[in-house]
Scaffold this motif. Structure first.
Motif, PDB file in Angstrom:
ATOM      1  N   LEU A   1      50.224  86.830  52.545  1.00 55.68           N
ATOM      2  CA  LEU A   1      50.382  85.552  53.233  1.00 55.68           C
ATOM      3  C   LEU A   1      49.251  85.307  54.221  1.00 55.68           C
ATOM      4  N   SER A   2      48.920  86.301  55.024  1.00 55.34           N
ATOM      5  CA  SER A   2      47.840  86.121  56.001  1.00 55.34           C
ATOM      6  C   SER A   2      46.510  85.865  55.298  1.00 55.34           C
ATOM      7  N   GLY A   3      46.266  86.560  54.186  1.00 53.26           N
ATOM      8  CA  GLY A   3      45.049  86.335  53.427  1.00 53.26           C
ATOM      9  C   GLY A   3      44.989  84.948  52.817  1.00 53.26           C
ATOM     10  N   ILE A   4      46.112  84.490  52.262  1.00 54.14           N
ATOM     11  CA  ILE A   4      46.180  83.156  51.660  1.00 54.14           C
ATOM     12  C   ILE A   4      45.898  82.075  52.704  1.00 54.14           C
ATOM     13  N   MET A   5      46.440  82.255  53.899  1.00 66.34           N
ATOM     14  CA  MET A   5      46.244  81.264  54.955  1.00 66.34           C
ATOM     15  C   MET A   5      44.781  81.170  55.369  1.00 66.34           C
ATOM     16  N   LEU A   6      44.100  82.299  55.474  1.00 61.93           N
ATOM     17  CA  LEU A   6      42.711  82.294  55.909  1.00 61.93           C
ATOM     18  C   LEU A   6      41.749  81.925  54.783  1.00 61.93           C
ATOM     19  N   LEU A   7      42.113  82.217  53.559  1.00 58.66           N
ATOM     20  CA  LEU A   7      41.263  81.871  52.418  1.00 58.66           C
ATOM     21  C   LEU A   7      41.306  80.387  52.089  1.00 58.66           C
ATOM     22  N   GLY A   8      42.463  79.798  52.179  1.00 57.25           N
ATOM     23  CA  GLY A   8      42.649  78.427  51.731  1.00 57.25           C
ATOM     24  C   GLY A   8      42.908  78.389  50.234  1.00 57.25           C
ATOM     25  N   PRO A   9      43.300  77.240  49.708  1.00 55.02           N
ATOM     26  CA  PRO A   9      43.633  77.118  48.282  1.00 55.02           C
ATOM     27  C   PRO A   9      42.397  77.142  47.397  1.00 55.02           C
ATOM     28  N   ARG A  10      42.624  77.381  46.122  1.00 61.84           N
ATOM     29  CA  ARG A  10      41.554  77.337  45.134  1.00 61.84           C
ATOM     30  C   ARG A  10      41.003  75.918  44.999  1.00 61.84           C
ATOM     31  N   LEU A  11      39.763  75.802  44.574  1.00 64.52           N
ATOM     32  CA  LEU A  11      39.150  74.498  44.365  1.00 64.52           C
ATOM     33  C   LEU A  11      39.958  73.700  43.340  1.00 64.52           C
ATOM     34  N   GLY A  12      40.278  72.475  43.692  1.00 61.48           N
ATOM     35  CA  GLY A  12      40.992  71.595  42.782  1.00 61.48           C
ATOM     36  C   GLY A  12      42.479  71.851  42.672  1.00 61.48           C
ATOM     37  N   LYS A  13      43.018  72.749  43.485  1.00 61.46           N
ATOM     38  CA  LYS A  13      44.442  73.060  43.394  1.00 61.46           C
ATOM     39  C   LYS A  13      45.313  71.910  43.911  1.00 61.46           C
ATOM     40  N   TYR A  14      44.796  71.188  44.900  1.00 58.14           N
ATOM     41  CA  TYR A  14      45.584  70.093  45.475  1.00 58.14           C
ATOM     42  C   TYR A  14      44.784  68.788  45.419  1.00 58.14           C
ATOM     43  N   ARG A  15      45.459  67.719  45.032  1.00 57.93           N
ATOM     44  CA  ARG A  15      44.837  66.396  45.008  1.00 57.93           C
ATOM     45  C   ARG A  15      44.705  65.865  46.439  1.00 57.93           C
ATOM     46  N   PRO A  16      43.889  64.827  46.643  1.00 57.55           N
ATOM     47  CA  PRO A  16      43.734  64.268  47.999  1.00 57.55           C
ATOM     48  C   PRO A  16      45.049  63.853  48.654  1.00 57.55           C
ATOM     49  N   ASN A  17      46.036  63.453  47.828  1.00 55.75           N
ATOM     50  CA  ASN A  17      47.327  63.054  48.400  1.00 55.75           C
ATOM     51  C   ASN A  17      48.251  64.231  48.681  1.00 55.75           C
TER      52      ASN A  17
ATOM     53  N   VAL B   1      34.353  83.726  47.960  1.00 51.02           N
ATOM     54  CA  VAL B   1      33.141  83.471  47.191  1.00 51.02           C
ATOM     55  C   VAL B   1      32.701  82.027  47.403  1.00 51.02           C
ATOM     56  N   SER B   2      31.467  81.725  47.058  1.00 48.42           N
ATOM     57  CA  SER B   2      30.957  80.367  47.221  1.00 48.42           C
ATOM     58  C   SER B   2      31.627  79.434  46.211  1.00 48.42           C
ATOM     59  N   PRO B   3      31.594  78.116  46.475  1.00 44.57           N
ATOM     60  CA  PRO B   3      32.174  77.166  45.510  1.00 44.57           C
ATOM     61  C   PRO B   3      31.570  77.291  44.116  1.00 44.57           C
ATOM     62  N   ASP B   4      30.265  77.499  44.040  1.00 48.10           N
ATOM     63  CA  ASP B   4      29.634  77.654  42.732  1.00 48.10           C
ATOM     64  C   ASP B   4      30.145  78.893  42.012  1.00 48.10           C
ATOM     65  N   GLU B   5      30.280  79.992  42.746  1.00 49.62           N
ATOM     66  CA  GLU B   5      30.770  81.228  42.141  1.00 49.62           C
ATOM     67  C   GLU B   5      32.222  81.084  41.691  1.00 49.62           C
ATOM     68  N   GLU B   6      33.004  80.384  42.494  1.00 50.97           N
ATOM     69  CA  GLU B   6      34.404  80.153  42.116  1.00 50.97           C
ATOM     70  C   GLU B   6      34.498  79.280  40.879  1.00 50.97           C
ATOM     71  N   GLN B   7      33.612  78.286  40.793  1.00 45.92           N
ATOM     72  CA  GLN B   7      33.630  77.387  39.648  1.00 45.92           C
ATOM     73  C   GLN B   7      33.235  78.129  38.369  1.00 45.92           C
ATOM     74  N   ILE B   8      32.235  78.978  38.460  1.00 43.47           N
ATOM     75  CA  ILE B   8      31.799  79.760  37.305  1.00 43.47           C
ATOM     76  C   ILE B   8      32.876  80.758  36.886  1.00 43.47           C
ATOM     77  N   GLY B   9      33.530  81.321  37.858  1.00 40.86           N
ATOM     78  CA  GLY B   9      34.517  82.363  37.601  1.00 40.86           C
ATOM     79  C   GLY B   9      34.055  83.681  38.184  1.00 40.86           C
ATOM     80  N   LEU B  10      34.985  84.448  38.709  1.00 45.12           N
ATOM     81  CA  LEU B  10      34.637  85.693  39.382  1.00 45.12           C
ATOM     82  C   LEU B  10      34.202  86.783  38.416  1.00 45.12           C
ATOM     83  N   ASP B  11      34.558  86.642  37.143  1.00 42.53           N
ATOM     84  CA  ASP B  11      34.108  87.638  36.166  1.00 42.53           C
ATOM     85  C   ASP B  11      32.584  87.678  36.119  1.00 42.53           C
ATOM     86  N   VAL B  12      31.976  86.514  36.017  1.00 40.64           N
ATOM     87  CA  VAL B  12      30.514  86.433  35.938  1.00 40.64           C
ATOM     88  C   VAL B  12      29.882  86.621  37.309  1.00 40.64           C
ATOM     89  N   SER B  13      30.396  85.893  38.307  1.00 41.11           N
ATOM     90  CA  SER B  13      29.748  85.894  39.619  1.00 41.11           C
ATOM     91  C   SER B  13      29.911  87.215  40.369  1.00 41.11           C
TER      92      SER B  13
END
Length: 424
Positions: A187-203, A396-408
């Motif tokens: 829980l503490s890690g999730i709070m400090l990390l924030g959600p994955r890119l694109g997990k939540y819409r603007p609303n 990880v950076s947004p680009d690395e997250e977008q590519i995937g952690l396997d590669v990055s």
């Protein structure tokens, strides 16, 4: 039975169940990687594999002594690096060891350490699912070392011989000591990390992120269920036929009841029997019975399971609304399931349980223990994550997250055979 034969049988039992709990690492690896996206499969497999190696060294260097070494009511202060005498009831004479909390188990010190180690490793591997798909591999490993070396054993000492045990708090196989601790750390890690890119819409609406391999997730859940028989029944640390059979039965029934209840509720709530929720509900039932498996009847075990399965589903939806992005449901299964399971000792224990003719006293003690361990674990893990974020960085950076952690992060892919190979 002569004492030597009893020691031999108890040792075989403790080691066999330790091996079962160790095999749960494979279950976590398959369950977590299956529920996440294919581009992060290698990363999750690597985390679940390497974290046990890190945990083993951390527990050997400091964790075991802090948790089980003789000291005071807050922390152990002796037995570093497994150095120090170990007494058991079979050794005779006055106590002269340094691991008084484990003196009641009549098995060699090495067996005691190995059995407790696999539990410590489980607490660490729980975290990987909650922070999946955006955590730095290095940050996760460093955090895991601190968790197993210091934080997990400190609160564990409170329950295994420390002030909470003295107060009457009961957690037979680790619903709080292992599962809730892992859940609070996640829980503490999730709070400090924030959600994955694109997990939540603007609303604020959550975007579903489909699992990439439900076959792996299902097989992982089966492995975890199998390992739970060792997790719970092995906590007797003795080959007591009546006790281990009763605990194993309660474990199986709670998991089965949770699975059925989760199936029905998911079907009614969503219109379809969602397999991922069925798996999570079943695992939540297994977490919930962990604290009370030796203290409740078979009816009590079934009731705990029937309540835990649906609790997992509503918990998943609740955390989604709070925008706590938990890719594999670690918070619902381990944190919520662990809290409910620990309270269940106060509710359903055949001796003094609230619904078994007892008063509120036992439940109040359980609630106090949950609050103490939760507050300490969340605070210390939050500080640890924050320090790592301020120094090494944890995401990880947004680009690395977008590519995937396997590669990055690892430079390889889990399903490379399905990719087109460029012609020379």
């Amino acid at each position: 039975m002569n004492p030597e034969m009893k020691v031999a049988l108890d040792t075989i039992w403790v080691l066999l169940t330790a091996f079962l709990v160790f095999f749960m690492n494979a279950g976590f690896a398959m369950f977590e990687s299956g529920l996440c996206r294919s581009k992060n499969t290698v990363n999750l497999l690597a985390e679940n594999f390497v974290v046990f190696a890190v945990s083993a060294l951390a527990f050997w260097v400091a964790g075991f002594a802090l948790m089980f070494g003789d000291g005071n009511l807050l922390v152990g202060l002796s037995g570093w690096l497994l150095r120090g005498a170990d007494n058991s009831p079979l050794s005779g004479g006055a106590y002269a060891g340094v691991y008084h909390a484990l003196a009641g188990a009549g098995v060699p010190l090495a067996a005691k350490f190995l059995f407790q180690l696999v539990f410590a490793g489980t607490a660490a591997t729980i975290v990987s699912g909650g922070v999946a798909e955006r955590i730095k591999f290095s940050a996760f490993l460093l955090f895991s070392f601190v968790l197993v070396a210091v934080i997990y054993p400190m609160t564990g000492h409170w329950v295994r011989g420390g002030w909470l045990e003295r107060a009457g708090f009961v957690d037979f196989a680790g619903a709080t000591v292992v599962h809730s601790v892992g859940g609070w750390a996640a829980l503490s890690g999730i709070m400090l990390l924030g959600p994955r890119l694109g997990k939540y819409r603007p609303n604020g609406d959550a975007v579903p992120v489909p699992a990439h391999n439900m076959m792996a997730a299902t097989l992982g859940a089966f492995i975890l269920w199998l390992g739970w028989f060792g997790f719970n029944a092995g906590s007797t640390m003795a080959a007591d036929p009546e006790a281990i059979a009763r605990i194993a039965l309660n474990t199986g029934l709670a998991g089965a009841a949770a699975g059925v209840a989760a199936t029905v509720v998911a079907w009614l709530l969503l219109g379809k029997p969602d397999l991922s929720l069925i798996l999570s509900g079943t695992l939540t039932g297994l977490v919930a019975i962990t604290a009370a498996c030796n203290a409740v009847s078979t009816v009590g075990a079934v009731v705990i399971g029937l309540l835990a399965g649906p609790l997992a589903i509503y918990s998943v939806l609740f955390f989604e609304k709070l925008k706590l992005d938990d890719p594999v449901g670690a918070l619902s299964v381990h944190l919520v399931g662990g809290v409910f399971g620990t309270l269940s000792v106060g509710f359903f224990a055949t001796s003094g349980g609230l619904f078994m003719g007892g008063g509120f006293g036992r439940t109040a003690t359980q609630a106090m223990g949950i609050a103490a361990v939760g507050a300490a674990t969340f605070t210390l893990t939050f500080i640890t994550w924050a320090l790592l974020r301020a120094t090494l960085g944890i995401r990880v950076s947004p680009d690395e997250e977008q590519i995937g952690l396997d590669v990055s992060e690892h430079g390889i892919e889990a399903y490379a055979a399905f990719m087109k190979v460029p012609r020379e």
